[in-house]
Write a protein that holds these residues in place. Structure first.
Motif, short mmCIF file in Angstrom:
data_model
loop_
_atom_site.label_atom_id
_atom_site.label_comp_id
_atom_site.label_asym_id
_atom_site.label_seq_id
_atom_site.Cartn_x
_atom_site.Cartn_y
_atom_site.Cartn_z
N HIS A 154 2.07 -3.55 7.22
CA HIS A 154 0.85 -3.39 8.41
C HIS A 154 0.27 -3.95 9.09
O HIS A 154 -0.57 -5.51 9.03
N HIS A 203 -8.06 1.32 13.34
CA HIS A 203 -6.67 0.81 12.98
C HIS A 203 -6.88 -0.05 14.84
O HIS A 203 -6.72 -0.03 15.14
N HIS A 215 -9.97 6.84 10.28
CA HIS A 215 -10.29 5.33 9.90
C HIS A 215 -10.68 4.78 12.00
O HIS A 215 -9.20 5.17 12.61
N ASP A 264 -7.46 -2.18 8.93
CA ASP A 264 -8.15 -0.66 9.11
C ASP A 264 -9.43 -0.35 8.23
O ASP A 264 -9.90 -1.27 7.67
N ARG A 307 1.26 -0.99 -0.07
CA ARG A 307 -0.15 -0.21 -0.29
C ARG A 307 1.09 0.93 0.03
O ARG A 307 1.70 0.89 0.64
ZN LIG Z 1 -3.62 0.55 9.80
#
Ligand SMILES: [Zn+2]
Length: 310
Positions: free
Chosen positions: A186, A267, A265, A190, A117
């Protein structure tokens, strides 16, 4: 005569030991997949009340008693960076009458391809200024210390559920490229969450951290017990304090856009011991409350109120 009697007794004792040496054991290994980032549930069922211990990846496996005295279970976390391959799971079963046996199962960890990403972030989060380096180091150490201590008792019971309704907008395990620079994996998901969305505890747990961190912003870590932790990042508001015991579905905070984010958002990351695991694999495995059946003294203090039911 005396000698042969002693020999005979000795032999029959040996035979008894041998017949008693291997009481039948059923072992099941359940997971969404045996791949990096997945949670695994091991269930050992014996004929007689027993205790079970084990090792995997050179570390102790923490088996927990269930509501049935002949069933023991354990959770294993396959870290997101675990090398695919074969791993030994060694188990030792000791019946309450003292008969020992061992079992070995092989975990076949298959490779998993993770996407990349690309994020564009304020410079201070990609190359933090020198005066915050010490803070970043201190916070990383504090979080590492929290994850290094597994509560011996489960602090959750029953099923895990999503902490809010938003869909996954960035999946687990993606390799991040920040402003063109390759960075860490990551190690969470999310979830879409407009500013101020109610965040609920996915299961029972103890709040072991509720504070602002440089990268993660306003963060909450829940200890579910047995080395299983949830971390929530980028919140706007805390609704709990450190040390508090929370029930499944209890409001613990409101989502936001604090810390290193492009926009609001939630996480959500999870750990089992040293393993960074996909919360979606935890939901797959533990959203059925009958699959893992931990028995816990701490839980009996909880009421039967179910905040998810409206
Ligand atoms: Zn995240």
């Amino acid at each position: 005569m005396r000698f042969s009697l002693a020999l005979g007794l000795g032999l029959s004792w040996l035979l008894l030991q041998q017949t008693a040496a291997a009481p039948p054991v059923r072992i099941s290994i359940e997971a969404r997949a045996q791949q990096p980032g997945e949670l695994i549930l091991v269930t050992v069922e014996t004929e007689q009340p027993s205790s079970v211990t084990g090792t995997v990846f050179n570390t102790e496996v923490r088996f927990f008693p269930t509501r049935e005295p002949t069933v023991w279970q354990a959770l294993l976390g396959l870290d997101v960076d675990l090398q695919p391959g074969e791993y030994r799971l060694d188990l030792k079963i000791v019946t309450d009458s003292g008969v020992e046996s061992s079992e070995t199962r092989m975990l076949q960890v298959a490779p998993r391809a993770f996407a990349t990403r690309y994020l564009t972030l304020p410079k201070k989060y990609v190359n933090p200024p020198a005066d915050v380096q010490e803070r970043i180091r201190r916070e990383a150490e504090e979080v590492r210390r929290i994850f290094s201590v597994a509560s011996p008792e489960p602090v959750w019971e029953g099923q895990f559920r999503r902490p809010l309704g938003g869909k996954v907008i960035s999946s687990f395990g993606k390799r991040s490229v920040l402003n063109g620079q390759p960075r860490n994996v990551h190690a969470g998901v999310d979830l879409r969450a407009p500013q101020g969305t109610v965040l609920r505890a996915p299961a029972g747990g103890r709040v072991v951290l509720a504070k602002e961190l440089y990268f993660a912003g306003n963060s909450i870590i829940l200890d579910h017990g047995l080395g299983l932790f949830s971390q929530f990042a980028h919140l706007s508001t805390f609704k709990v304090k450190e040390g508090q015991l929370v029930q499944p579905g209890e409001t613990i905070g409101l989502t936001g856009r604090s810390g290193r984010v492009e926009g609001p958002h939630l996480h959500w990351s999870m750990r089992l011991g040293n393993g960074r695991i996909d919360p979606m694999s935890v939901l797959w495995l533990l959203s059925d409350g009958n699959r893992a059946r931990p028995r816990s003294k701490a839980i009996s203090e909880f009421s039967n109120r179910d905040p998810f039911v409206r």
